[in-house]
Write an enzyme that holds these catalytic residues in place. Structure first.
Site, PDB file in Angstrom:
ATOM      1  N   ASP A   1     -41.580   5.456  77.309  1.00  0.00           N
ATOM      2  CA  ASP A   1     -41.078   6.274  78.424  1.00  0.00           C
ATOM      3  C   ASP A   1     -42.193   7.234  78.835  1.00  0.00           C
ATOM      4  OD1 ASP A   1     -39.625   7.711  80.240  1.00  0.00           O
ATOM      5  OD2 ASP A   1     -38.270   8.629  78.782  1.00  0.00           O
TER       6      ASP A   1
ATOM      7  N   HIS B   1     -32.850   7.091  76.041  1.00  0.00           N
ATOM      8  CA  HIS B   1     -32.276   8.403  75.692  1.00  0.00           C
ATOM      9  C   HIS B   1     -31.577   8.166  74.366  1.00  0.00           C
ATOM     10  CE1 HIS B   1     -32.198   9.569  80.235  1.00  0.00           C
ATOM     11  NE2 HIS B   1     -33.402   9.572  79.711  1.00  0.00           N
TER      12      HIS B   1
ATOM     13  N   ASP C   1     -20.891 -16.699  88.610  1.00  0.00           N
ATOM     14  CA  ASP C   1     -21.232 -17.178  87.261  1.00  0.00           C
ATOM     15  C   ASP C   1     -22.664 -16.798  86.857  1.00  0.00           C
ATOM     16  OD1 ASP C   1     -22.396 -18.782  89.106  1.00  0.00           O
ATOM     17  OD2 ASP C   1     -21.936 -20.673  88.105  1.00  0.00           O
TER      18      ASP C   1
HETATM   19  N1  GLY Z   1     -37.026   7.820  82.763  1.00  0.00           N
HETATM   20  C1  GLY Z   1     -36.037   8.409  82.028  1.00  0.00           C
HETATM   21  C2  GLY Z   1     -36.474   9.647  81.435  1.00  0.00           C
HETATM   22  O1  GLY Z   1     -37.631  10.011  81.531  1.00  0.00           O
HETATM   23  O2  GLY Z   1     -35.725  10.308  80.796  1.00  0.00           O
HETATM   24 MN    MN Z   2     -39.297   8.870  81.833  1.00  0.00          MN
HETATM   25 MN    MN Z   3     -37.876  10.552  79.452  1.00  0.00          MN
END
Ligand code: GLY
Ligand code: MN
Ligand code: MN
Length: 441
Positions: free
Chosen positions: A271, A361, A39
């Site tokens: 990122d 992404h 759960d």
């Molecule tokens: N860490 C995922 C990328 O750089 O695409």
């Molecule tokens: Mn990355």
């Molecule tokens: Mn990336």
């Protein structure tokens, strides 16, 4: 705090409805909680398309858009208020409050979907939906269609066309609004500060996971509840594993550590990758490879401007890296031939860019027909060239001093009218600047 206004969410829904075929309907399900074990559930993350159109963060919701429907065009299905459940899991907005809070025209309990949605679908000839994302929802929609078809002789008209929502909606998401850009700046800034913290905290003998904890600390204390993807903290040769996430090895003096990490702030991703020496000083061999990757990163960023196509930065990065690897005696032969026959991929096996946004992404086409699409103002992409010389892939011809080195340098780049703005620019990437930062008390 910056956030997306409810007016902007309404504009997004309006824009989508304006582009839908007359007489059509769009159904966009939110995400459900995912069970981790028994759960216990994973932290909830809203579906990105649903979030883009509503900003609503509760599980088990559904947005329905019916352009020109007289009784209301945007309809939300969501959980009903439930004091017992709210005591356990926190507040539930409920359909009544959702109308004003989310700015939809109408709202119903999600438990009534089976009863209400078939009626909304009936007599619409086309359904837009994100097909394949949620198989059980897809099956439910099909069962509604089958049900309507069963009553066709009585005059009911089932839709005959199913169209992927991505053609319209994902083309909207690729161009970031002013408010989205502000959030993405913030996501990049928090992520950059997390990298700075890791650079200043790393010590030989630490576990990779201890550095990951420093990243998480910086994310969370700045209002970013989570990483946008599992953080990669790879010491030494672990840096050559592109999606290394075990983060459980000891960091050794003399080695580099590659950190690929970004926070998710208000649902927008950072990122960033930086690669720095565990003991604060790059060796001569590390510096040589590093400077090739840095030159590739800079050459690629130079081509981040309107009028260039999506792959131009990557092509520039590859050229720089291949020439650099030939110079160091790691690759042998003619640069054009090594690029054409793909033999450089042994040491640099991935693309240098992807779209960035609500998803790390992010959505959006990279090509139109057979051509790379042009870069345009408002698009955000990463630039992330890398060179990886693992013992497994290095041939006998690679000079020993380079074996075991993995380096990636990744930035987040906004295309502007005049060129680009590097959202992650606040975290240094030249070796001397990084060494200086690492010496700071
Ligand atoms: N860490 C995922 C990328 O750089 O695409
Ligand atoms: Mn990355
Ligand atoms: Mn990336």
């Amino acid at each position: 705090m910056v956030s997306i206004s409810s007016r902007e969410y309404a504009r997004r829904r309006r824009r989508l409805m304006n582009e839908m075929e007359p007489g059509s309907i769009a159904v966009i399900p939110g995400a459900s909680q995912q069970r981790r074990n028994r759960d216990i559930f994973y932290p909830f993350r809203q579906d990105s398309d649903f979030y883009y159109l509503t900003g609503f963060c509760e599980p088990d919701a559904l947005l329905v858009l019916v352009p020109l429907r007289e009784q209301g065009e945007s309809i939300l299905f969501c959980r009903e208020k439930d004091p017992k459940l709210e005591q356990r899991d926190g507040a539930i907005l409920g359909p009544e409050a959702a109308i004003a809070s989310i700015g939809v025209d109408d709202a119903f309990p999600v438990a009534d979907e089976d009863e209400i949605l078939p009626g909304l679908i009936e007599s619409r000839h086309r359904i837009y939906m994100t097909m394949g994302e949620y198989p059980s929802f897809d099956a439910r929609v099909m069962s509604y269609v089958a049900h309507i078809r069963g009553r066709e002789s009585g005059g009911a008209g089932p839709p005959g066309e199913f169209v992927s929502l991505k053609h319209l909606l994902h083309e909207h998401r690729i161009y970031k609004s002013a408010a989205e850009i502000q959030l993405m700046r913030q996501a990049a800034e928090i992520s950059a500060n997390a990298h700075l913290r890791a650079m200043q905290r790393v010590r030989p003998g630490m576990l990779e996971g201890e550095l990951e904890a420093e990243l998480v600390y910086e994310f969370m204390r700045n209002g970013a509840p989570a990483a946008a993807y599992p953080s990669i903290v790879g010491g030494g040769e672990n840096a050559c594993v592109l999606h290394y996430v075990n983060n459980n090895c000891v960091l050794n003096a003399g080695e580099l550590v590659l950190i690929d990490a970004g926070c998710e702030y208000e649902h927008y991703a950072g990122d960033i990758t930086r690669t720095f020496p565990v003991d604060g000083r790059y060796s001569a061999a590390q510096k040589e490879i590093y400077n090739i990757v840095l030159a590739a990163n800079l050459a690629a960023i130079d081509l981040c401007r309107p009028g260039e196509h999506f792959n131009a930065p990557h092509e520039a990065a590859v050229e720089v890296m291949v020439e650099g690897l030939i110079e160091l005696g790691i690759l042998h032969g003619d640069a054009d031939e090594l690029i054409a026959d793909g033999s450089y991929l042994l040491f640099s096996p991935h693309k240098s860019s992807h779209w960035l946004g609500i998803d790390v992404h992010d959505v959006g086409e990279y090509r139109f027909h057979d051509e790379w699409r042009p870069l345009e103002p408002g698009m955000v992409l990463t630039i992330e060239p890398g060179i990886y010389i693992s013992r497994g892939t290095a041939s006998a011809q690679v000079p020993e001093q380079y074996i075991g080195i993995g380096i990636r340098i990744e930035d987040d780049v906004l295309i502007t009218h005049y060129g680009c703005d590097v959202l992650s620019k606040s975290i240094a990437k030249e070796t001397s600047a990084i060494e200086l930062l690492m010496q700071a008390p």
